[in-house]
Write an enzyme that holds these catalytic residues in place. Structure first.
Site, short mmCIF file in Angstrom:
data_model
loop_
_atom_site.label_atom_id
_atom_site.label_comp_id
_atom_site.label_asym_id
_atom_site.label_seq_id
_atom_site.Cartn_x
_atom_site.Cartn_y
_atom_site.Cartn_z
N THR A 16 0.68 -1.14 0.02
CA THR A 16 -0.03 -0.21 0.12
C THR A 16 0.73 1.31 0.06
OG1 THR A 16 -1.71 -1.18 1.08
CG2 THR A 16 -1.89 1.24 1.23
N ASP A 60 2.00 -7.01 -3.96
CA ASP A 60 1.15 -7.35 -2.80
C ASP A 60 1.98 -8.46 -2.09
OD1 ASP A 60 -1.77 -6.92 -1.97
OD2 ASP A 60 -1.11 -8.53 -0.90
N SER A 61 1.96 -7.99 -0.60
CA SER A 61 2.66 -8.89 0.24
C SER A 61 2.17 -10.20 0.42
CB SER A 61 3.26 -8.47 1.55
OG SER A 61 2.02 -8.39 2.44
N SER A 62 0.86 -10.58 0.01
CA SER A 62 0.35 -11.87 0.14
C SER A 62 1.15 -12.76 -0.75
CB SER A 62 -0.99 -11.67 -0.28
OG SER A 62 -1.93 -11.08 0.30
N THR A 92 2.06 -4.50 4.49
CA THR A 92 2.05 -4.85 6.02
C THR A 92 1.65 -6.34 6.25
OG1 THR A 92 -0.25 -4.13 6.09
CG2 THR A 92 1.72 -2.62 6.66
N ASP A 93 0.80 -6.92 5.39
CA ASP A 93 -0.07 -8.20 5.59
C ASP A 93 1.10 -9.07 5.93
OD1 ASP A 93 -2.20 -7.07 4.89
OD2 ASP A 93 -2.59 -7.87 3.38
N1 ASP Z 1 -2.40 -5.78 1.01
C1 ASP Z 1 -1.25 -5.04 1.28
C2 ASP Z 1 0.02 -5.88 1.43
O1 ASP Z 1 0.22 -6.37 2.31
C3 ASP Z 1 -1.49 -4.21 2.55
C4 ASP Z 1 -0.66 -3.36 3.24
O2 ASP Z 1 0.39 -2.85 2.01
O3 ASP Z 1 -0.51 -2.71 4.04
O4 ASP Z 1 0.68 -5.90 0.48
#
Ligand code: ASP
Length: 343
Positions: A16, A60-62, A92-93
Site C-alpha cells: 500500500t 502485494d505482500s500476500s 504490511t500483511d
Molecule cells: N495488502 C497489502 C499488502 O500487504 C496491505 C498493505 O500494504 O498494508 O501488500
C-alpha cells in the site's frame, strides 16, 4: 558515508505504501517509486542522502515468498559496502514474516535494515505513510561516531521501533498495526527519537556479512482447536514429503491428551520430523511440563518454541531444515536463540 552524511537505500517491494488512488476508477495502483521525492518533498530535508531501488514488478505482500526474501537480501548484500542503512518497504500483511526471515538470512549484519509500510496509500490525505517512511529513514540514518545505532533488522511503524523478528501484525484497521508482545520496543518516536539502548543488538563489526539462502519449504502449521478431528491431524502429519511441523498449541503449550493425538505426534517424531510447540497466545511462552496437558508433548520430544512468534518460527524452521542439521541436534539448535528471536 559521503562527507559524513549517511547514505540510505530505500528498497520498494510493493504494498500500500507505494500506491496512489486512481480517482477515476477508485482503485489503488502502484506509482513510479523513482518519483518518491516528488511525492514526499520532505525527504529532501533529511540529513542523509537517499537512493532508491524497486522490484521491477511490485508485489502485494500476500505474494511474498522465500525467493523474494533472498532477492531483498541480495540487494542489501550488493550495496552493503557503500550504503549506511537500508529501509525496506513491503506490504504490511506479511511484513513480520519477511522481516523475521531477513533477520535470519543476514548473517553478521552490523548495519540497520528497517522495514516499514503503511495502512493508507502515500497519496491519501490521511496517510500514515509519510511519518512511517520519514522516521524509518531517520532511524536507519542514526549514527554515533560513525557507527550505526541500529545493527539489526528492525520494523518501524506508527511511532515505534521493534526488533523485526519479535513482531506480529495485530490490526488491519488501526494505524498501530504491529506489536512486539514478548520483547521491549527498540525505540519510540515522539518529540525526540529515543532508542532503548539496553535492548539493542550490538553486532561484532569485524565479521563479514554473508547470506543464509537455503530454505526448506516442506513444513506445515497445525493449529489446534477444540474438537480437532483425528483424521485431519493424521492426514496432515502423515503427508508424504513433510519435513517440519509448527504445532500451535493452547496457553503455555498445552494440547489434547487423547492417545491418538500423542501417537500421531510420536510417529511424526519417529520419522525424524521436528515438531515445534508455539503458543496461540499473543504473548507469553511455551513451558512444556507446567501442566499435565503438555507432559505428553515433552515426553514425545516436541521442541519448545518458547516465546517465539509463529512468523519467526516459520523462517527459523525453514532455515534450520535447509541447513540439514542432523535430527538429534535439531532440538537444541532450535531452542537456542540465533538473532534474539526468543527468550
Ligand atoms: N495488502 C497489502 C499488502 O500487504 C496491505 C498493505 O500494504 O498494508 O501488500
Amino acid at each position: 558515508m559521503k562527507n559524513n552524511v549517511p547514505v540510505i537505500l530505500l528498497i520498494y517491494t510493493g504494498g500500500t505504501i507505494g500506491m496512489v488512488k486512481d480517482y477515476k476508477s477508485n482503485a489503488l495502483k502502484p506509482f513510479d517509486f523513482e518519483n518518491i521525492k516528488v511525492k514526499i518533498p520532505e525527504l529532501k530535508l533529511l540529513d542523509c542522502n537517499i537512493e532508491t531501488t524497486a522490484f521491477e514488478s511490485p508485489i502485494d505482500s500476500s505474494d511474498m515468498s522465500p525467493n523474494y526474501w533472498v532477492m531483498i537480501a541480495e540487494i542489501i548484500e550488493n550495496r552493503y559496502h557503500d550504503i549506511d542503512g537500508f529501509v525496506v518497504l513491503t506490504g504490511t500483511d506479511t511484513m513480520s514474516y519477511t522481516a523475521s526471515a531477513l533477520s535470519f538470512i543476514l548473517n553478521n549484519l552490523s548495519k540497520p535494515v528497517i522495514f516499514t509500510g503503511s495502512q493508507l496509500p502515500i497519496g491519501d490525505l490521511r496517510t500514515d505513510a509519510k511519518e512511517n517512511l520519514i522516521t524509518a529513514i531517520q532511524v536507519a540514518a542514526t549514527h554515533e561516531n560513525q557507527i550505526p545505532k541500529i545493527q539489526e533488522v528492525g520494523l518501524y511503524f506508527e511511532y515505534k521501533l521493534y526488533r523485526a523478528n519479535r513482531t506480529t501484525k495485530i490490526s488491519s484497521e488501526q494505524f498501530e498495526a504491529f506489536e512486539s508482545p514478548n520483547y521491549p520496543n527498540l525505540g519510540e518516536s515522539g518529540v525526540h527519537l529515543n532508542f532503548n539502548d539496553q535492548w539493542l543488538h550490538k553486532a561484532d563489526r569485524n565479521q563479514t556479512l554473508s547470506l543464509e539462502k537455503d530454505f526448506n519449504a516442506n513444513i506445515v502449521i497445525l493449529k489446534l482447536f477444540p474438537g480437532i478431528n483425528r483424521n485431519t491431524v493424521e492426514h496432515i502429519l502423515e503427508f508424504p514429503g513433510l519435513e517440519g511441523v509448527i504445532l500451535e498449541t493452547y496457553g503455555a503449550g498445552n494440547a489434547p491428551t487423547d492417545d491418538w493425538f500423542s501417537d500421531a505426534l510420536k510417529k511424526t517424531i519417529d520419522r525424524k520430523i521436528p515438531v515445534i510447540n508455539v503458543t496461540q497466545c499473543i504473548s507469553g511462552s511455551v513451558s512444556m511440563g507446567h501442566y499435565e496437558t503438555s507432559m505428553h508433548l515433552k515426553n514425545a520430544g516436541v521442541i519448545s518454541g518458547k516465546n517465539i512468534t509463529t512468523e519467526s518460527a516459520i523462517a527459523k524452521l525453514k532455515l534450520l531444515l535447509g541447513k540439514k542439521i542432523p535430527f538429534q541436534k535439531f532440538k537444541s539448535k532450535f531452542e537456542t536463540p540465533i538473532r534474539g528471536e526468543m527468550s
